[in-house]
Structures are given as C-alpha cells and as structure tokens.
Scaffold this active site. Structure first.
Site, PDB file in Angstrom:
ATOM      1  N   HIS A  21       0.823  -1.208   0.000  1.00 42.43           N
ATOM      2  CA  HIS A  21       0.000   0.000   0.000  1.00 42.43           C
ATOM      3  C   HIS A  21       0.858   1.259   0.000  1.00 42.43           C
ATOM      4  O   HIS A  21       1.911   1.310   0.630  1.00 42.43           O
ATOM      5  CB  HIS A  21      -0.930   0.016   1.206  1.00 42.43           C
ATOM      6  CG  HIS A  21      -2.011  -1.009   1.145  1.00 42.43           C
ATOM      7  ND1 HIS A  21      -2.973  -1.019   0.157  1.00 42.43           N
ATOM      8  CD2 HIS A  21      -2.270  -2.079   1.939  1.00 42.43           C
ATOM      9  CE1 HIS A  21      -3.780  -2.039   0.351  1.00 42.43           C
ATOM     10  NE2 HIS A  21      -3.380  -2.710   1.421  1.00 42.43           N
ATOM     11  N   CYS A  77       0.367   2.610  -4.837  1.00 43.89           N
ATOM     12  CA  CYS A  77      -0.361   3.798  -5.276  1.00 43.89           C
ATOM     13  C   CYS A  77       0.443   5.059  -4.986  1.00 43.89           C
ATOM     14  O   CYS A  77       1.223   5.101  -4.034  1.00 43.89           O
ATOM     15  CB  CYS A  77      -1.704   3.886  -4.558  1.00 43.89           C
ATOM     16  SG  CYS A  77      -2.837   2.526  -4.902  1.00 43.89           S
TER      17      CYS A  77
END
Length: 201
Positions: A21, A77
């Site tokens: 993440h 991301c």
C-alpha cells in the site's frame, strides 16, 4: 532500508523492492511541486504511521557514494516520486523528456555522487492495481508482474524499452472490471539517454 544503505561502498549495486500500500499526505516542509509527500504503508502504519518520501530519500538515496548504484522498484499507489529523486522521465511513444523536480528553496535530494534510479507503479496522482494474470492464482502488483515479464522476455533492455514494455503490458494484466489508469514512471538522480543506456541491476 538502513541496513541496505549501511556501509555502502563504490562498486556496490543496491536493489530495493516494495510492493504494497502507498498513500500521500500534505507536504509541510514545502519541498514538493504538487504539495504532497508520497508514502509507503508498512504493516504497522496504522499505529506507527507511514514512511514518507523525505525519510526514504534521506535513508537510501543521499548516502550513496560515488561508484555505487541503487535501483528501487516501487509497486504502490501514488508512487511516482516516492524516492524524491530530482528528475522524472516523461515518455510518449519514442519521445521522452526529463522533468526537473527540484525546488531551489528545498533541501538537496540527490545522492553523494552515486546513482539512484526508481521504477514506480504509477504517477503521483494515480493508483495501482493488483493482478493474478501473471501467476494464475496468487495476486501480485501489476507493475511488479510487468517488470518481471519484461526483464525475462527481452535480454539487454534499455531503460526506455523496459519502461515502455511495462506500460504496454499493464493494461493486459488488469481485471476486466477495473477503471484504473496506471502509467509506470522512471525517476533518477541524474538525466541520461533512456534509449541507449542498458538496464543492469
């Protein structure tokens, strides 16, 4: 990251890979062109907080001495400039240009005369996807999968060819129901001709 950079010597070739993440947060020290610090989110980020790009840069980029090289492969991301390297390569077909990310009033974000290069999953305002297309069952990051495919399929890649091969492969690795737009990025501590320089870890 501290272990990786510790006692780094000329001739060393370091590799840092992160797949997980990523996020971003407001830039409080005004050293980002877009006003956000990019982050990676380790397992304990909910209690200990994320690791921001300023910390990553200080830990594995700035200590690199002359003759040492770092390759970072960051599959998360908002990861475009997560190493805070001075230059970002923008590519369109067979044409490219290096964008200078330096801010005159900000602290130095380069190396100690070494070379740092980063392949990241997407630009700073994009998210990245996971896929099982590469392995058949296990879910991995689409960027990691495209990176592995390109390196396996094409020996003697240049940095430019690797970047375009990844960009071409990612759409085919995405689930059919996704609307994620994901463009892999290359950033570096110095500029170079991406279509003549051979990719060597």
């Amino acid at each position: 990251m501290r272990w990786l950079a510790q006692d780094c010597q000329p001739g060393d070739s370091l590799v840092f890979h992160y797949s997980g993440h990523g996020s971003r947060q407001k830039d409080y020290n005004k050293d980002e062109l877009d006003g956000f610090d990019e982050t990676i989110c380790p397992l304990d980020h909910e209690t200990e907080g994320p690791i921001i790009d300023d910390e990553i840069n200080a830990t594995i980029v700035r200590p690199l001495p002359r003759g040492a090289k770092l390759h970072a492969i960051i599959d998360s991301c908002y990861s475009g400039t997560v190493l805070d390297l001075p230059f970002v390569c923008k590519i369109n077909s067979e044409e490219y240009k290096w964008e200078d990310q330096r801010i005159p009033t900000a602290c130095y974000k380069g190396t100690s005369d070494g070379i740092a290069l980063s392949f990241s999953a997407c630009s700073d305002n994009q998210t990245s996807a996971s896929t099982s297309a590469f392995s058949g069952k296990d879910v991995t990051g689409a960027m990691t999968s495209s990176f592995i495919q390109a390196v396996k399929n094409e020996p003697c890649l240049t940095y430019g060819r690797l970047l375009t091969a990844m960009g071409d492969a990612i759409p085919s690795l995405m689930p059919n129901d996704t609307d994620v737009i994901q463009e892999p990025q290359l950033s570096a501590s110095e500029t170079f001709d991406i279509f003549t320089k051979q990719f060597i870890l």
